[in-house]
Design an enzyme around this catalytic site. Sequence first.
Site, mmCIF file in Angstrom:
data_model
loop_
_atom_site.group_PDB
_atom_site.id
_atom_site.type_symbol
_atom_site.label_atom_id
_atom_site.label_comp_id
_atom_site.label_asym_id
_atom_site.label_seq_id
_atom_site.Cartn_x
_atom_site.Cartn_y
_atom_site.Cartn_z
ATOM 1 N N LYS A 82 -18.448 134.433 35.343
ATOM 2 C CA LYS A 82 -17.370 135.432 35.459
ATOM 3 C C LYS A 82 -17.842 136.815 35.056
ATOM 4 O O LYS A 82 -17.349 137.813 35.574
ATOM 5 C CB LYS A 82 -16.149 135.009 34.642
ATOM 6 C CG LYS A 82 -15.427 133.834 35.289
ATOM 7 C CD LYS A 82 -13.971 133.708 34.914
ATOM 8 C CE LYS A 82 -13.367 132.553 35.706
ATOM 9 N NZ LYS A 82 -12.012 132.203 35.313
ATOM 10 N N LYS B 86 -18.260 125.706 43.743
ATOM 11 C CA LYS B 86 -16.981 125.009 43.534
ATOM 12 C C LYS B 86 -15.818 125.777 44.171
ATOM 13 O O LYS B 86 -15.860 127.009 44.270
ATOM 14 C CB LYS B 86 -16.757 124.743 42.041
ATOM 15 C CG LYS B 86 -15.891 125.732 41.339
ATOM 16 C CD LYS B 86 -15.486 125.264 39.940
ATOM 17 C CE LYS B 86 -14.720 126.403 39.270
ATOM 18 N NZ LYS B 86 -13.421 126.144 38.805
ATOM 19 N N LYS C 146 -9.743 129.209 42.735
ATOM 20 C CA LYS C 146 -8.539 129.881 43.201
ATOM 21 C C LYS C 146 -8.687 131.397 43.193
ATOM 22 O O LYS C 146 -7.904 132.094 43.811
ATOM 23 C CB LYS C 146 -7.317 129.428 42.411
ATOM 24 C CG LYS C 146 -7.307 129.733 40.930
ATOM 25 C CD LYS C 146 -5.941 129.352 40.372
ATOM 26 C CE LYS C 146 -6.015 128.395 39.203
ATOM 27 N NZ LYS C 146 -6.606 128.958 37.996
#
Length: 334
Positions: free
Chosen positions: A115, A197, A200
């Site tokens: 992130k 992966k 969302k």
Amino acid sequence: MEDNKKVIFSAVQPSGNITLGNYLGAIKNWVDLQNDHHCCYSIVDEHSITVRQNPQELKKRTLDLLKIYIACGIDPEENILFIQSHVPAHAQLAWVLNCYTYTGELSRMTQFKDKSKKHTDNVNAGLYTYPVLMAADILLYQADLVPVGKDQMQHIELTRNIAQRFNGIYGDVFKIPEGFMPKAGAKVMSLAEPTKKMSKSDENPKAYISMLDDFNVIAKKIKSAVTDSEGIIEYRENDDTKAGVNNLLTIMSAVTGRSIDSIVAEYQSKGYGDFKADVAEAVVEHIRPIRQRYDELSEDKAYLIDIYTKGAERANRIAQRTLNKVYKKIGFIL
Ligand code: ATP
Ligand code: LTN
């Protein structure tokens, strides 16, 4: 709790529309576990602000997620469903646990590394210490089991380490929790880049299936999922060229409950077109009743408020008990 039932804690962040990955990796398992366990399922809004959120959307997504939990089959009377920021003990325990966590441990967390690469303009301290807040979430409820997808296992391991360290100094304060992954669907991959992966918050909406996508959009996304040019439907683990087909087989297995072997046998002499059409249909049929219930819940805001208000009361009671125990141990005056 008085009986012998084990305690479960898990959570999802209201950081985007919930995906098929979140559902298969986590929520579906929560539904299966709810009957023989005491379960607490949270909507972790405090976690979601580690990445910048639009306030109006955050509000909407928080309620959407509560609706999804219930629509997926989680019984709001039997289980504790609550919003994290309604229980101040999460932030309070997180502060304490921050002082028992090493920066070296946090620097190794893959989610932080990923992130911070993705949001280079906002690598904030919350993003870095976020696994400590997650440890606080779990430890406050003295959880035995934490049903999550594979990507969260590293955070569960850290939670165990923090709890063991704390118990080593002060005696038995925290239950040491274990992670719990589903057999099929622990890591659903992106439909656009099947070695990554499904997430969302992916900027490419074709990469994920949202549980709230229109059914024809879901079908379209599956039909255009990236596969390979071999034309053979078989499961080959650790072979990146097969990542797309492996992923569709996993999804089919998870939504139908059939084994991957039996699906492979059925499609031996068929092509990707037929296979994808059937996967799309199986996914849509699985989601259809969930969506129907979700739409019904959208009509009843008062009911949702009642659920999260009662959930917060029950969660606060349990969480406060653990926090008091911790405060006493470390020498805070109560
Ligand atoms: P974000 O993109 O905002 O990081 P996310 O899609 O990774 O979000 P989380 O809210 O972080 O979702 O995760 C909620 C739960 O869903 C966790 O238990 C996580 O392990 C699980 N999960 C997330 N993505 C997947 C996936 N692709 N496959 C299986 N489980 C998943
Ligand atoms: N960190 C998780 C969400 C999460 C969670 C938790 C999961 C926050 N607190 C406690 C299980 C238990 C994530 O980003 N997927």
